[in-house]
Design a protein around this motif. Sequence first.
Motif, PDB file in Angstrom:
ATOM      1  N   GLY A  63     -32.868 -24.451 -18.261  1.00 47.73           N
ATOM      2  CA  GLY A  63     -33.208 -23.840 -19.546  1.00 47.73           C
ATOM      3  C   GLY A  63     -34.557 -24.304 -20.054  1.00 47.73           C
ATOM      4  N   LEU A  64     -34.856 -25.598 -19.863  1.00 49.31           N
ATOM      5  CA  LEU A  64     -36.159 -26.116 -20.297  1.00 49.31           C
ATOM      6  C   LEU A  64     -37.287 -25.501 -19.489  1.00 49.31           C
ATOM      7  CD1 LEU A  64     -35.317 -29.897 -20.815  1.00 49.31           C
ATOM      8  CD2 LEU A  64     -35.738 -28.178 -22.568  1.00 49.31           C
ATOM      9  N   GLU A  65     -37.057 -25.370 -18.151  1.00 51.09           N
ATOM     10  CA  GLU A  65     -38.098 -24.761 -17.322  1.00 51.09           C
ATOM     11  C   GLU A  65     -38.332 -23.311 -17.732  1.00 51.09           C
ATOM     12  OE1 GLU A  65     -39.180 -28.036 -15.713  1.00 51.09           O
ATOM     13  OE2 GLU A  65     -40.074 -26.155 -15.035  1.00 51.09           O
ATOM     14  N   GLY A  66     -37.217 -22.590 -17.981  1.00 53.58           N
ATOM     15  CA  GLY A  66     -37.368 -21.206 -18.430  1.00 53.58           C
ATOM     16  C   GLY A  66     -38.068 -21.140 -19.777  1.00 53.58           C
ATOM     17  N   TYR A  67     -37.705 -22.087 -20.669  1.00 55.37           N
ATOM     18  CA  TYR A  67     -38.356 -22.093 -21.979  1.00 55.37           C
ATOM     19  C   TYR A  67     -39.851 -22.392 -21.845  1.00 55.37           C
ATOM     20  CZ  TYR A  67     -39.561 -23.565 -26.689  1.00 55.37           C
ATOM     21  OH  TYR A  67     -40.148 -23.694 -27.887  1.00 55.37           O
ATOM     22  N   ARG A  68     -40.185 -23.316 -20.916  1.00 54.31           N
ATOM     23  CA  ARG A  68     -41.601 -23.623 -20.692  1.00 54.31           C
ATOM     24  C   ARG A  68     -42.372 -22.388 -20.251  1.00 54.31           C
ATOM     25  NH1 ARG A  68     -40.927 -27.651 -17.745  1.00 54.31           N
ATOM     26  NH2 ARG A  68     -41.574 -29.396 -19.080  1.00 54.31           N
ATOM     27  N   GLN A  69     -41.798 -21.647 -19.286  1.00 50.96           N
ATOM     28  CA  GLN A  69     -42.462 -20.432 -18.803  1.00 50.96           C
ATOM     29  C   GLN A  69     -42.526 -19.367 -19.898  1.00 50.96           C
ATOM     30  OE1 GLN A  69     -44.065 -20.048 -15.910  1.00 50.96           O
ATOM     31  NE2 GLN A  69     -43.602 -22.201 -15.500  1.00 50.96           N
ATOM     32  N   GLN A  70     -41.406 -19.248 -20.624  1.00 49.72           N
ATOM     33  CA  GLN A  70     -41.381 -18.247 -21.688  1.00 49.72           C
ATOM     34  C   GLN A  70     -42.402 -18.589 -22.773  1.00 49.72           C
ATOM     35  OE1 GLN A  70     -37.587 -17.934 -23.573  1.00 49.72           O
ATOM     36  NE2 GLN A  70     -38.138 -16.206 -24.841  1.00 49.72           N
ATOM     37  N   ALA A  71     -42.469 -19.881 -23.157  1.00 51.38           N
ATOM     38  CA  ALA A  71     -43.439 -20.280 -24.176  1.00 51.38           C
ATOM     39  C   ALA A  71     -44.859 -20.025 -23.703  1.00 51.38           C
ATOM     40  CB  ALA A  71     -43.246 -21.763 -24.520  1.00 51.38           C
ATOM     41  N   LEU A  72     -45.108 -20.330 -22.375  1.00 47.20           N
ATOM     42  CA  LEU A  72     -46.453 -20.109 -21.839  1.00 47.20           C
ATOM     43  C   LEU A  72     -46.811 -18.633 -21.865  1.00 47.20           C
ATOM     44  CD1 LEU A  72     -48.946 -21.328 -20.504  1.00 47.20           C
ATOM     45  CD2 LEU A  72     -47.818 -21.094 -18.288  1.00 47.20           C
ATOM     46  N   GLU A  73     -45.863 -17.773 -21.447  1.00 48.08           N
ATOM     47  CA  GLU A  73     -46.144 -16.329 -21.448  1.00 48.08           C
ATOM     48  C   GLU A  73     -46.342 -15.822 -22.869  1.00 48.08           C
ATOM     49  OE1 GLU A  73     -46.595 -16.045 -17.611  1.00 48.08           O
ATOM     50  OE2 GLU A  73     -46.743 -14.320 -18.949  1.00 48.08           O
ATOM     51  N   SER A  74     -45.537 -16.339 -23.810  1.00 47.62           N
ATOM     52  CA  SER A  74     -45.684 -15.919 -25.204  1.00 47.62           C
ATOM     53  C   SER A  74     -47.053 -16.302 -25.748  1.00 47.62           C
ATOM     54  CB  SER A  74     -44.580 -16.549 -26.041  1.00 47.62           C
ATOM     55  OG  SER A  74     -44.758 -16.257 -27.399  1.00 47.62           O
ATOM     56  N   ARG A  75     -47.483 -17.546 -25.406  1.00 46.52           N
ATOM     57  CA  ARG A  75     -48.801 -17.971 -25.898  1.00 46.52           C
ATOM     58  C   ARG A  75     -49.920 -17.196 -25.229  1.00 46.52           C
ATOM     59  NH1 ARG A  75     -48.884 -22.871 -28.508  1.00 46.52           N
ATOM     60  NH2 ARG A  75     -51.050 -22.317 -28.913  1.00 46.52           N
TER      61      ARG A  75
END
Length: 927
Positions: A63-75
């Motif tokens: 979940g953290l890895e997915g959140y990291r990728q999601q946050a990066l894509e969002s930014r």
Amino acid sequence: MLLGSRLVQRFFLAMVFIIVLFALAIYFYSVPLIKDTVYGIEQNASRTVLNNVYQLAEKIHFGLEGYRQQALESRKQQLKTVVGFAGSYADDLFEQVAAGELTEAQARRQLYEGLRSYTYGNNDYIWIASYEAVLLSHPDVRFHGTEAARLEGASGEPIIPTVVAQAREQGEAFVQYQWQRLDQPEPLDKLSYVKDFPQWGFVIGSGLYLDDIEAEVQKRLQLAMVELRHSLQEIKIAKTGYMYIFDADANMLIHPNDNLDGINFIGHKNPVTGESIAEELIEVADTGREWTYLWDKPDDAGNYVHQKQSLVRFLEGLEWYIGSSVYEDELQRSSEVLTERIMTITTVVLVISLFVALLFVSQISAPLRRLADTARKVSGGDLSAQSGIDSDDELGVLGRTFDSMVKRLSDNIHNLDYQVQSRTQALVETERRQRTILDELPAQLALVDSDLRYHFVNRRYAEMFECPKESLVGKTIQEVMPTAMYELFMPYVEQTLDGRECEFEYSFEHHGREVITRRKLIPEFDENGRVQAILTLSFDMTAAKEAERKLTEAQRMSAVGQLAGGLAHDFNNLLTVVIGNLVSANDRYAEVDGLATYLTPAIRAGRRGADITNRLLSFSRNQPLSPSCIDVGALINDSLALLQGSLPSNIAIGFEADEGPELVAFVDQSQLENALFNLALNARDAMPKGGQLRFMVNNLKVTTGDLGRNAGYDEPVLPGEYLRISVTDSGQGFDQDSLNRAFEPFYTTKKGTGSGLGLSMVYGFVKQSRGYIRIDSKPGQGAKINLLLPARSVDPDAETPLPERLEGKSGEGRLILLAEDNADVRAVIVEQLVDSGFGVVEASDGDEALMLLDSLDELYALVSDIMMPGEIDGYELADRVSLRRPEARIVLITGYAHDQSEREGGRHYRTLRKPFQANELRRALLG
């Protein structure tokens, strides 16, 4: 006696033998197996709990890895949006440059400074770099305006040139490098989105620091650990067993014992081996082996003689070690307790079985009778009837099964009733919400059946007919719609009943205004393919149509303005030749008898033509203006006396002005006077039998919330401080065609009189002054013309320059360099200069004038047209002459007026607008 029966005795002895034999078999055969099995179950339970916790932690990691990728894509998307905003801002500024409202240098300075002060997020910002790696805009004073070609990254590669190169090659790119935060010295990993704007020769970028995302991930990890800690506290293995988590550095992350939670236990030793407990736990991680050691108990503290087991698994992604801990005797205790309970149950069952055996014969028939009685009650509809049979034999199973079936049947009926009621309530609530949503949609909705009878209408549809929507349901469209509307709709309705979808526009008057709608009729088919209903959708297109009309009108007026400006330019050149030659002929041949009779009207007509070209230039927004702060109230008061003499006595003139702040506008005073006189004369022509003419002036502050109240002007009014001038008459007013064409040059409703340039000149002056204009009028009800002009405060220290005198000045012995591409115009100007005593050297363009300049040692002045063929125009020629001959005077002439206030970075020169008279040229050269 029950035992007197042989059948009972035999059955009783058989039951005793079977029960005793069964008890002995359980004890000697099952109990040891049960002990081992239960022990294994307890161990497996501990292993299962460990695996479940491991999977939970693994999900946290994923979940953290997915959140990291999601946050990066969002930014990343945010970076694109920010850079896109900066590009749109640049587009607006350069469009103002194209429109002549700003110079390119002004636009670039406003762009660089505006973006430099813009920050968002965690102090993130936007930067601009040129293709030469110069940071044109950067909020950090260390880099703003500097050449960044030598700034290198950790690998020694230049940062900014590499980023610019990638953006230019790909058009846009995400680039990672190291860069300092604002006001921080140490560089951090940064990801930037950079986009190339080749039309302006620079790239725009914005970035994020990757440690911001990592901080968000760590924050999320801490929240997850809080939840995991709470979950682990709820887990118990056997009686006192628990779960714990530590990292590779032996930091105890989660432990139910407060003395161990959060500490580093690398120094805790195993009392058996003397080795570090942490190291031994790490060694057995993921081996599948239990690690056994001696430990104390809470009720036997300090006595490390109690055997304990631990299982450990390693989670690589988080570098966590997850372990379980449980005492050996607790694992065995469950099997011992189970064995004791089995023996107790066996003993109890034995005693009860013996007693049951005695009563079996006498009781065997009673349950059967009760079961039959219950069955009869159930068949009669009494679902609450129960047999009450609860024995452990076949009759008991039969009785319980029967009772359970009856109970389930009763429960199912009650559940079905409840579900039907709940479903009905849910359907009612869903329908209510759907109706609310349909009522609030910005569209008119209605459903009619094949008989054209309304089945449903939303609130906006009912508002169109000004009646409650409930009153429309059940009526036909013929009963509801007006006759004209019904007759227009029916052809489309018939097409829809034939199975074809229809779309059309319909306009009607609602509360005194025209409403334009786009309507769509959609057929609804049944299972046989026949149309069973029609869904009608209607959207209000009034605002969109009005915006489209205004855009078309603005484009048309812009095109007419460009045409008018071009005509005025060419016509001014012609008038210069005509008037110049006529004036020269009048001066040279004044003694010819009767010649003045022909020349004087021709000269007057030529000057009238020049006035017309000035009006065209005003309409095309190319009239040179000299704006200043004007007290409009005082100006109108001064003008009233002149107007009283110019207007008939049957026209009453009035003036109203707001009290309070000064009524000051930043405009050209003479052009404002001309505009007011033109409006007054137009009002006079609209009131042939007399009437009232009223001037009103007031200050107006327009904010974002006021824009709707200031609609109707030729363009949307931008927020700001304005001075509003209203000119109202009680004349004939404008019809719709006149309103649409009022500002067109040469359009007039005055039969046989008027040039049609009055309102067009007012329009051009207002637009060139960055103002707005609106006409409110109806036929026969007079007209009200509103002007919105930019307001400024008065500078009390401003001084008005005094005109220079020409007494005693002469052109004798002074050499003039004349640059004019039109031979006829050049001949007229040469004659005017020679008549004033000047010597003249002619040039047909700027290039030829520069070639002649070096050979003219005693040059007094340069007279040059602004627009000439070749690579050098009048402004550039004047700049070069000023550099080589600083003492030389410069006079620029043009038939297409230029506003030098818009020049950036260049000198300002005296300018004459064609056609001009000889004394005006002489004053410009000698004044």
